[in-house]
Design an enzyme around this catalytic site. Structure first.
Site, PDB file in Angstrom:
ATOM      1  N   GLY A 103       0.830  -1.198   0.000  1.00 49.81           N
ATOM      2  CA  GLY A 103       0.000   0.000   0.000  1.00 49.81           C
ATOM      3  C   GLY A 103       0.863   1.246   0.000  1.00 49.81           C
ATOM      4  N   GLN A 114       2.913   9.926   1.401  1.00 48.68           N
ATOM      5  CA  GLN A 114       4.266   9.354   1.475  1.00 48.68           C
ATOM      6  C   GLN A 114       5.165   9.805   0.327  1.00 48.68           C
ATOM      7  OE1 GLN A 114       2.405   5.297   2.181  1.00 48.68           O
ATOM      8  NE2 GLN A 114       4.394   5.031   3.166  1.00 48.68           N
ATOM      9  N   CYS A 168       5.776  -0.479   6.909  1.00 45.12           N
ATOM     10  CA  CYS A 168       5.478   0.752   6.184  1.00 45.12           C
ATOM     11  C   CYS A 168       6.692   1.131   5.342  1.00 45.12           C
ATOM     12  CB  CYS A 168       5.168   1.856   7.182  1.00 45.12           C
ATOM     13  SG  CYS A 168       4.787   3.441   6.414  1.00 45.12           S
ATOM     14  N   LEU A 169       6.448   1.508   4.098  1.00 51.87           N
ATOM     15  CA  LEU A 169       7.563   1.880   3.222  1.00 51.87           C
ATOM     16  C   LEU A 169       8.287   3.131   3.729  1.00 51.87           C
ATOM     17  CD1 LEU A 169       5.929   1.198  -0.261  1.00 51.87           C
ATOM     18  CD2 LEU A 169       7.621  -0.206   0.954  1.00 51.87           C
ATOM     19  N   HIS A 204      -4.345   1.582   7.593  1.00 47.41           N
ATOM     20  CA  HIS A 204      -2.968   2.096   7.720  1.00 47.41           C
ATOM     21  C   HIS A 204      -2.749   3.250   6.726  1.00 47.41           C
ATOM     22  CE1 HIS A 204       1.578   1.322   7.939  1.00 47.41           C
ATOM     23  NE2 HIS A 204       1.449   2.107   6.881  1.00 47.41           N
ATOM     24  N   GLU A 205      -3.160   3.046   5.479  1.00 45.32           N
ATOM     25  CA  GLU A 205      -2.954   4.085   4.454  1.00 45.32           C
ATOM     26  C   GLU A 205      -3.832   5.306   4.730  1.00 45.32           C
ATOM     27  OE1 GLU A 205      -0.410   3.686   2.781  1.00 45.32           O
ATOM     28  OE2 GLU A 205      -0.201   1.533   3.073  1.00 45.32           O
ATOM     29  N   HIS A 225      -2.169   7.624   7.038  1.00 41.44           N
ATOM     30  CA  HIS A 225      -1.172   8.494   6.394  1.00 41.44           C
ATOM     31  C   HIS A 225      -1.823   9.795   5.914  1.00 41.44           C
ATOM     32  CE1 HIS A 225       2.536   6.229   6.339  1.00 41.44           C
ATOM     33  NE2 HIS A 225       1.975   5.165   5.796  1.00 41.44           N
TER      34      HIS A 225
HETATM   35 NI    NI Z   1       2.706   3.238   5.667  1.00 40.44          NI
END
Ligand code: NI
Length: 167
Positions: free
Chosen positions: A46, A51, A91-92, A133-134, A137
């Site tokens: 995701g 991000q 998480c990236l 989660h996204e 963000h």
């Molecule tokens: Ni993330």
């Protein structure tokens, strides 16, 4: 299409609150394509526009094994949430850190696609957790902020060390 640079925690830009999309145009569709490509290249399940330092309510997710089923959510809203899940998350923007966070186990989401068509989506398990989660963000929240202050401090130290090693 382009692979975009992913901001790394604790970059303050990850705390900006995204604005709803009001115009469904070619710029939005390019953003969606770039987000999707960046997510696959990373690789991740995701990615939120936040991000990549674009503060619009746009996320892409793909939890499929074959990595061929991207879900695009523009202006997503949780309409209903059920149950409790504590799947371990990564998480990236926080590479190498995996922690469980309490989330709803099932959610009903209302959103638009990149063409401005509204739809509802029922998600459970990993997909539900990933979407929550996204969506965090977009509100400027990174998952590690659910953890204790001590854990957060350790994570920041670990990431700073990673960064020095790669420099
Ligand atoms: Ni993330």
């Amino acid at each position: 299409m382009a692979i975009l640079n992913i901001l790394r925690y604790p970059d303050l830009r990850l705390h900006k609150v995204a604005q709803p999309v009001t115009v469904f145009d070619a710029t939005l569709r390019t953003l969606v394509q770039d987000l999707t490509e960046t997510m696959y290249a990373a690789p991740g399940v995701g990615l939120a526009a936040t991000q990549v330092d674009v503060h619009k309510e746009v996320i892409v997710v793909d939890v499929s094994d074959r990595r061929d089923s991207p879900v695009v959510l523009v202006n997503p809203e949780i309409v209903e949430a059920f149950g409790v899940s504590d799947i371990e998350e990564g998480c990236l923007s926080v590479p190498g850190i995996y922690e469980a966070v309490e989330r709803a186990e099932r959610v009903r989401i209302r959103a638009f696609d990149q063409f401005g068509k509204s739809f509802t989506l029922e998600a459970q398990g990993l997909l539900a957790v990933c979407i929550q989660h996204e969506m965090d963000h977009l509100k400027g929240k990174v998952f590690v902020e659910y953890l204790s202050p001590l854990k957060q401090q350790r994570i920041r130290a670990k990431l700073a060390k990673q960064l020095r090693k790669s420099a």
